[in-house]
Design a protein around this motif. Structure first.
Motif, short mmCIF file in Angstrom:
data_model
loop_
_atom_site.label_atom_id
_atom_site.label_comp_id
_atom_site.label_asym_id
_atom_site.label_seq_id
_atom_site.Cartn_x
_atom_site.Cartn_y
_atom_site.Cartn_z
N HIS A 1 8.01 -2.65 -11.91
CA HIS A 1 9.23 -2.95 -12.67
C HIS A 1 9.01 -2.90 -14.18
N SER A 2 7.81 -3.30 -14.61
CA SER A 2 7.55 -3.40 -16.04
C SER A 2 7.06 -2.09 -16.63
N MET B 1 0.84 -1.20 0.00
CA MET B 1 0.00 0.00 0.00
C MET B 1 0.87 1.25 0.00
N ASP B 2 0.48 2.24 -0.77
CA ASP B 2 1.16 3.53 -0.76
C ASP B 2 0.64 4.31 0.43
N SER C 1 -3.73 -10.22 2.75
CA SER C 1 -2.75 -9.49 1.94
C SER C 1 -3.26 -9.29 0.52
N ILE C 2 -2.70 -8.30 -0.12
CA ILE C 2 -2.96 -8.04 -1.53
C ILE C 2 -1.65 -7.57 -2.15
N GLY C 3 -1.32 -8.11 -3.28
CA GLY C 3 -0.05 -7.77 -3.91
C GLY C 3 -0.24 -7.15 -5.29
N GLY C 4 0.81 -7.21 -6.08
CA GLY C 4 0.73 -6.71 -7.44
C GLY C 4 1.02 -5.23 -7.59
#
Length: 266
Positions: free
Chosen positions: A263-264, A1-2, A256-259
């Motif tokens: 990088h791409s 999270m930001d 949790s939550i990712g992604g």
């Protein structure tokens, strides 16, 4: 999270830094007010992201809190101090996996430290003189729920669809595994493994019996969302609803939550 998009510093010098660094993407209006005047934070006021109205209500009702200024550094430092190596630094500062673990221990100077929630659970159990703390993960086996070795109970692990059980083929050997685990061995490693395995089987059965068929009165907020995170929160709600059957006194939950890697991005 930001974090700076969730909880924005207001009416202090940090807000000026925030606006300067974020530029066009800085959130300047619609923020939900958070009064931090009774804390030791450098800002007396913060603003919560406009989409987090439910969390804002929980905070105002005294049912939620924010832990600010938490990060993986051992000591605060600027760019020049980092490059000069003049202050102690956590290991692998830019490695995502290592920093995730350090963030979950809140103890960057010790890579072997237990998770912060696990340590809190140990403290609660020690104060109460009995095991009153239980931990549940709906997303793997996170560091944050780990307590002291051979002291803390391992966290119960569920999936977004419910109680995680043996796969059908392995389930046929469940009784054999329990029978083997009944033998006390002289090896601390073997005995630790046996106890862990037996406990996992027992807790899986208990959870399946208690919450396996639990339904929620208002589950549309989870099912209509159609996301993995919503499924995880649904399992948390089912466990909370089953707290009497589980004889729960103090619980901690991990989802949790990712992604969020970029990088791409070009």
């Amino acid at each position: 999270m930001d974090s700076y998009s969730a909880l924005v510093p207001m009416n202090c010098y940090l807000n000026q830094q925030y606006v300067s660094v974020r530029g066009d993407i800085a959130i300047k209006s619609g923020l939900l007010p958070i009064d931090a005047s009774t804390s030791d934070q450098p800002c007396d006021d913060f603003g919560l992201h406009p989409s987090l109205s439910n969390i804002h209500s929980l905070y105002n009702d005294g049912d939620a809190s924010f832990i600010a200024n938490v990060g993986p550094l051992i000591k605060t430092m600027d760019k020049y101090e980092f490059e000069a190596g003049s202050k102690p630094q956590p290991m692998a500062l830019f490695a995502h996996n290592t920093q995730t673990q350090i963030t979950q221990t809140v103890f960057a100077q010790d890579a072997s430290a237990g998770g912060v929630l696990g340590r809190i659970g140990d403290s609660i159990n020690n104060r109460e003189g009995s095991d009153v703390f239980d931990a549940y993960s709906i997303s793997g086996t996170p560091k944050v729920l780990e307590g002291a070795p051979s002291v803390s109970k391992p966290a119960d692990v569920l999936s977004g669809s419910g109680v995680a059980d043996f796969i059908p083929k392995a389930g046929t050997f469940e009784a054999n595994i329990e029978a083997l685990s009944e033998n006390v061995v002289t090896s601390i490693y073997g005995e630790t493994f046996s106890v862990s395995m037996t406990n996992a089987i027992y807790r899986t059965r208990l959870l399946d019996e208690v919450i396996g068929n639990v339904t929620l009165d208002e589950d549309s907020c989870f099912t209509n969302a159609g996301t993995d995170l919503a499924d995880q929160f649904e399992q948390v709600a089912r466990i909370i609803k089953s707290r009497d059957g589980l004889q729960a006194k103090r619980d901690a939950f991990y989802v949790s939550i990712g992604g969020f890697d970029t990088h791409s991005d070009n």
